[in-house]
Design a protein around this motif. Structure first.
Motif, PDB file in Angstrom:
ATOM      1  N   PRO A   1      83.169 -18.548  70.799  1.00  0.00           N
ATOM      2  CA  PRO A   1      83.745 -17.244  70.407  1.00  0.00           C
ATOM      3  C   PRO A   1      84.294 -16.482  71.620  1.00  0.00           C
ATOM      4  O   PRO A   1      83.916 -16.755  72.762  1.00  0.00           O
ATOM      5  CB  PRO A   1      82.568 -16.509  69.773  1.00  0.00           C
ATOM      6  CG  PRO A   1      81.645 -17.580  69.336  1.00  0.00           C
ATOM      7  CD  PRO A   1      81.785 -18.685  70.344  1.00  0.00           C
ATOM      8  N   ASP A   2      85.143 -15.501  71.315  1.00  0.00           N
ATOM      9  CA  ASP A   2      85.861 -14.757  72.368  1.00  0.00           C
ATOM     10  C   ASP A   2      84.948 -14.207  73.467  1.00  0.00           C
ATOM     11  O   ASP A   2      85.317 -14.217  74.644  1.00  0.00           O
ATOM     12  CB  ASP A   2      86.607 -13.545  71.751  1.00  0.00           C
ATOM     13  CG  ASP A   2      87.753 -13.976  70.853  1.00  0.00           C
ATOM     14  OD1 ASP A   2      87.940 -15.202  70.683  1.00  0.00           O
ATOM     15  OD2 ASP A   2      88.447 -13.085  70.316  1.00  0.00           O
ATOM     16  N   TRP A  56      87.147 -11.213  77.004  1.00  0.00           N
ATOM     17  CA  TRP A  56      86.643 -10.247  76.012  1.00  0.00           C
ATOM     18  C   TRP A  56      86.564  -8.850  76.630  1.00  0.00           C
ATOM     19  O   TRP A  56      86.854  -7.860  75.973  1.00  0.00           O
ATOM     20  CB  TRP A  56      85.254 -10.730  75.559  1.00  0.00           C
ATOM     21  CG  TRP A  56      84.507  -9.864  74.610  1.00  0.00           C
ATOM     22  CD1 TRP A  56      84.932  -9.411  73.400  1.00  0.00           C
ATOM     23  CD2 TRP A  56      83.175  -9.379  74.785  1.00  0.00           C
ATOM     24  NE1 TRP A  56      83.940  -8.675  72.793  1.00  0.00           N
ATOM     25  CE2 TRP A  56      82.845  -8.641  73.628  1.00  0.00           C
ATOM     26  CE3 TRP A  56      82.222  -9.505  75.791  1.00  0.00           C
ATOM     27  CZ2 TRP A  56      81.615  -8.032  73.451  1.00  0.00           C
ATOM     28  CZ3 TRP A  56      80.986  -8.903  75.613  1.00  0.00           C
ATOM     29  CH2 TRP A  56      80.690  -8.164  74.455  1.00  0.00           C
ATOM     30  N   TRP A  61      89.451 -13.748  58.632  1.00  0.00           N
ATOM     31  CA  TRP A  61      88.242 -14.168  59.343  1.00  0.00           C
ATOM     32  C   TRP A  61      86.970 -14.150  58.496  1.00  0.00           C
ATOM     33  O   TRP A  61      85.867 -14.191  59.030  1.00  0.00           O
ATOM     34  CB  TRP A  61      88.033 -13.316  60.602  1.00  0.00           C
ATOM     35  CG  TRP A  61      89.269 -13.152  61.448  1.00  0.00           C
ATOM     36  CD1 TRP A  61      90.143 -14.130  61.810  1.00  0.00           C
ATOM     37  CD2 TRP A  61      89.783 -11.948  62.030  1.00  0.00           C
ATOM     38  NE1 TRP A  61      91.161 -13.630  62.581  1.00  0.00           N
ATOM     39  CE2 TRP A  61      90.968 -12.283  62.741  1.00  0.00           C
ATOM     40  CE3 TRP A  61      89.347 -10.632  62.039  1.00  0.00           C
ATOM     41  CZ2 TRP A  61      91.728 -11.340  63.428  1.00  0.00           C
ATOM     42  CZ3 TRP A  61      90.098  -9.691  62.730  1.00  0.00           C
ATOM     43  CH2 TRP A  61      91.279 -10.040  63.413  1.00  0.00           C
ATOM     44  N   ARG A  82      84.562 -12.765  64.374  1.00  0.00           N
ATOM     45  CA  ARG A  82      85.827 -12.100  64.696  1.00  0.00           C
ATOM     46  C   ARG A  82      85.934 -10.686  64.093  1.00  0.00           C
ATOM     47  O   ARG A  82      86.789  -9.906  64.499  1.00  0.00           O
ATOM     48  CB  ARG A  82      87.002 -12.925  64.189  1.00  0.00           C
ATOM     49  CG  ARG A  82      87.310 -14.136  65.031  1.00  0.00           C
ATOM     50  CD  ARG A  82      88.653 -14.716  64.634  1.00  0.00           C
ATOM     51  NE  ARG A  82      88.842 -16.044  65.152  1.00  0.00           N
ATOM     52  CZ  ARG A  82      89.229 -16.322  66.384  1.00  0.00           C
ATOM     53  NH1 ARG A  82      89.458 -15.344  67.237  1.00  0.00           N
ATOM     54  NH2 ARG A  82      89.382 -17.561  66.772  1.00  0.00           N
ATOM     55  N   SER A 122      84.234  -9.916  69.345  1.00  0.00           N
ATOM     56  CA  SER A 122      85.625 -10.238  69.052  1.00  0.00           C
ATOM     57  C   SER A 122      86.615  -9.426  69.886  1.00  0.00           C
ATOM     58  O   SER A 122      86.251  -8.425  70.506  1.00  0.00           O
ATOM     59  CB  SER A 122      85.861  -9.948  67.559  1.00  0.00           C
ATOM     60  OG  SER A 122      87.214 -10.074  67.226  1.00  0.00           O
ATOM     61  N   ASP A 138      93.182 -12.241  68.988  1.00  0.00           N
ATOM     62  CA  ASP A 138      93.341 -13.462  68.195  1.00  0.00           C
ATOM     63  C   ASP A 138      94.802 -13.792  67.905  1.00  0.00           C
ATOM     64  O   ASP A 138      95.209 -14.944  68.013  1.00  0.00           O
ATOM     65  CB  ASP A 138      92.566 -13.317  66.878  1.00  0.00           C
ATOM     66  CG  ASP A 138      92.533 -14.621  66.109  1.00  0.00           C
ATOM     67  OD1 ASP A 138      92.541 -15.681  66.751  1.00  0.00           O
ATOM     68  OD2 ASP A 138      92.515 -14.594  64.858  1.00  0.00           O
TER      69      ASP A 138
END
Lengths: 167, 547
Positions: free
Chosen positions: B186-187, B212, B274, B332, B338, B344
């Motif tokens: 994940p981010d 992030w 998402w 997200r 996120s 994204d």
């Protein structure tokens, strides 16, 4: 003049049949020439866009490089020859049958049945029948009422035959 | 009556040969008319189609760095095997056996289903995956199976050596049998993992966005540069054929002065917003939540920024250490993990334009939007508009997104002389009031408002105007799927480029400098949205400032 010629039309009838033959011939001839003049032309997109009960057949041609090449060549040369044949009245009967065969292949690849959606844009509104079918009907008329032995190169073959008969 | 007339004629003495020949060849002049018409049409088409008069474009061949015939086999590690991780590994040549089995079965039922065949024919990238890491046991097991599926067979197929599963990414990075890593976590973990990988001397392919938090963006750039590793950010759009042609069009000034660019995202499904599936085997035993939580240093950077700017309402709402399946699978939707629409999806659009126009970081950014459709407890907006200003370039880049309408809007670069729309194909439309093309418009060579130049990838029609029918086919992927041999997946090409750059000591297209520009631009948009004011970029100090 051959005495055994069974077709006898009025001038108006000959003119009408000649006009019909030339305009259909014109259509075929330019379709052929336009493809010959465009080096990038391929029937691939058209074939892949086919739908209906013969779709697999058309897609098979498109997917097979040899068949696709043959299809491209047949289209370019065939359409041109049909056009020349009709305009000149040279082997006009064969040309008309050839034209009908082409038109049937075009029609069955893009039948305008209800709900049909094609990538190729239609230039009108159609239900079950389209311009190809109209042209098929017109070519049948030309086969049943030939005019190339009156105005057309076929007249020469006919006269050669007559000369031989006289001898 | 007609027959009688003919009888009369037939009873007359035979005409001479001349008359016969005249009747036989009476229609020959029609061919003359056709030849004249065809010549005129060809001349007209050439005058319209000859873009060389107007556009001087080169014959473009898609570029793929040629693989070294005896290039070294790269040993890869994979961190994260969620939705994107699966896609990346598949593009690299390692697909889920279950997925391939389903494609195989589908092909047996339907001959036209060529997904399995196409996948089997995808180029071998000369790599092996020796280590995988995912904090969800099910995904980790799937990754092991996929990476052992080197013969690209179904569930009962032959497998190669299975990679080792690592419980933590740090253990994976410490492994000696791994040269490079693909990071698809994940981010909130991208930069941290990339920094650690670079310090461990592993080459990095990391999914977008680069970072992030803002501070980690500088740290990751520094770590990558200091280590000298080969870095690629996962914007596979870099490999899109039409973008490369678009760059040539921009570089040659064909559009005239460009003052406005419009890019967008349009989605309209829970998946697109998402709301991903929650895996049935997901629970506190199968998911290592402690590793899902942000790295302490990152969490501090994030909370410091949020609290010091009065943005606490965008945090949480659940405590970061509380286990949540929804947050794990749909991360997200919350800023705690996120980067929202900016990170994204805006990043893809920005990177495309940055690739084409080399815009760099904007002078300023302002944003607005809100949670207007998916009122499901998320904190990130589902509708967003961000405007970037580039006064040095005299242009504005406008991004807008909705996750509740899939109406297609183009990616349009608007110039004084012409505009360009980019997608699978590329079209250039000359402006009716263009100065540069004024004469060509008056001469009738260019018809304004109608696409004058169309580039279809895979087709070398750079000198022509594609007919409406051809365009219809092209847009449906019918023209170029089989024409020039293979049609490549851009993700495959992007990974391939990275691998060849590692082998040949080259720099990938989406390198760390491009990645830095991408991340800072996205952060400016995000901060502008969160704080509700314009953000500025101080070029000299390299920092985001407030208006």
């Amino acid at each position: 003049m051959c005495k055994n010629d069974k077709y006898a039309y009025s001038k108006g009838q000959i003119a009408a049949l000649l006009f019909l033959r030339i305009v259909i011939g014109w259509h075929f001839l330019y379709e052929g020439i336009a493809k010959i003049l465009n080096p990038k032309w391929s029937s691939y997109g058209y074939l892949m866009d086919a739908k209906g009960f013969l779709a697999d057949f058309y897609h098979w041609i498109a997917g097979n490089p040899t068949m696709l090449e043959a299809s491209n060549l047949i289209c370019m040369v065939g359409l041109t020859l049909v056009g020349l044949g009709l305009i000149l009245g040279c082997f006009s009967r064969c040309a008309a049958f050839g034209g009908i065969l082409f038109l049937c292949l075009f029609y069955f690849s893009h039948i305008p049945y209800i709900g049909a959606e094609y990538g190729m844009p239609f230039d009108g509104s159609y239900l079950w029948l389209d311009k190809s079918t109209v042209e098929i009907a017109a070519l049948i008329v030309l086969i049943m009422f030939p005019s190339s032995r009156i105005i057309g190169v076929d007249r020469l073959w006919k006269c050669c035959k007559c000369s031989k008969n006289k001898e | 009556m007609a027959e009688e007339n003919e009888e009369k004629k037939q009873s007359q003495p035979q005409s001479d040969g001349r008359r016969e020949v005249l009747k036989a060849l009476a229609t020959v002049p029609v061919l003359g008319a056709m030849a004249y018409g065809a010549y005129k049409k060809l001349s007209y088409d050439r005058s319209r189609r000859n873009v060389k008069d107007v556009f001087s474009l080169e014959k473009h061949e898609p570029k793929i760095i040629p693989a070294q015939p005896d290039g070294k086999k790269n040993r890869l590690g994979v961190i994260g095997y969620g939705i994107r991780g699966k896609q990346l590994l598949r593009a690299a040549g390692f697909a889920d056996p279950e997925l391939l089995e389903s494609w195989k079965q589908a092909a047996l039922k339907n001959k036209k289903d060529t997904r399995y065949e196409n996948y089997r024919n995808q180029d071998d990238l000369n790599i092996e995956v020796t280590g995988v890491c995912d904090i969800f046991d099910t995904y980790a097991d799937m990754a092991v199976k996929a990476c052992a599926n080197i013969y690209r067979e179904g569930v009962d197929g032959k497998y190669g050596t299975a990679p080792k599963r690592y419980r933590t990414y740090k253990e994976l990075l410490a492994a000696d049998d791994i040269d490079a890593v693909i990071i698809a976590a994940p981010d909130h973990w991208h930069s941290t993992m990339a920094i650690d990988a670079a310090r461990a001397g592993k080459h990095v392919y990391v999914e977008k966005p680069l970072s992030w938090t803002v501070p980690e963006t500088y740290a990751v750039r520094q770590a990558v540069k200091e280590s000298g590793i080969t870095f690629q950010l996962g914007h596979q759009g870099r490999q899109t054929d039409s973008y490369i042609k678009a760059k040539e069009i921009i570089d040659k000034g064909i559009l005239g002065q460009v003052n406005l660019i419009e890019v967008c995202t349009n989605r309209n499904s829970p998946n697109g917003a998402w709301v991903y599936n929650i895996h049935k085997t997901g629970n506190e035993q199968t998911i290592d939540w402690s590793q899902f939580m942000p790295a302490p240093e990152r969490w501090k950077e994030y909370t410091d920024y949020m609290t010091s700017n009065g943005l606490e309402r965008f945090m949480g709402p659940e405590p970061i250490d509380k286990f949540s399946l929804e947050r794990f699978f749909r991360w997200r939707c919350w800023w705690d993990y996120s980067t929202g629409l900016s990170g994204d999806l805006l990043t893809h659009e920005f990177d495309a334009i940055n690739q084409i126009m080399e815009l760099g970081i904007p002078h300023s950014a302002s944003s607005s939007g809100g949670i207007y459709f998916f009122k499901d407890g998320r904190t990130v907006p589902d509708v967003l508009t961000t405007t970037f200003e580039y006064p040095d370039r005299d242009l504005t880049l406008m991004y807008s997104a909705t996750q509740a309408s899939s109406r297609k809007r183009g990616r349009v670069i608007m110039g004084h002389d012409a505009s360009m729309e980019l997608g699978e194909t590329l079209t250039v439309t000359v402006d009716a009031n263009s100065t540069r093309y004024k004469e060509k418009i008056q001469e009738g060579i260019i018809k304004p408002g109608i696409p004058f130049y169309t580039y279809v990838p895979g087709s070398d029609n750079v000198d022509g105007f594609t007919s409406a029918t051809e365009l219809y086919f092209a847009q449906r992927g019918l023209l170029y799927t089989y024409v020039n041999g293979k049609r490549y997946d851009t993700t495959h090409l992007h990974i391939r480029e990275w691998l060849e750059c590692i082998r040949q000591g080259l720099t990938p297209s989406c390198n760390i400098d491009q990645a830095f520009e991408e991340a800072i631009t996205a952060h400016m948009g995000t901060r502008a949205y969160l704080e509700g004011r314009t953000m500025y970029w101080d070029k000299d100090k390299e920092e985001i400032t407030r208006g």
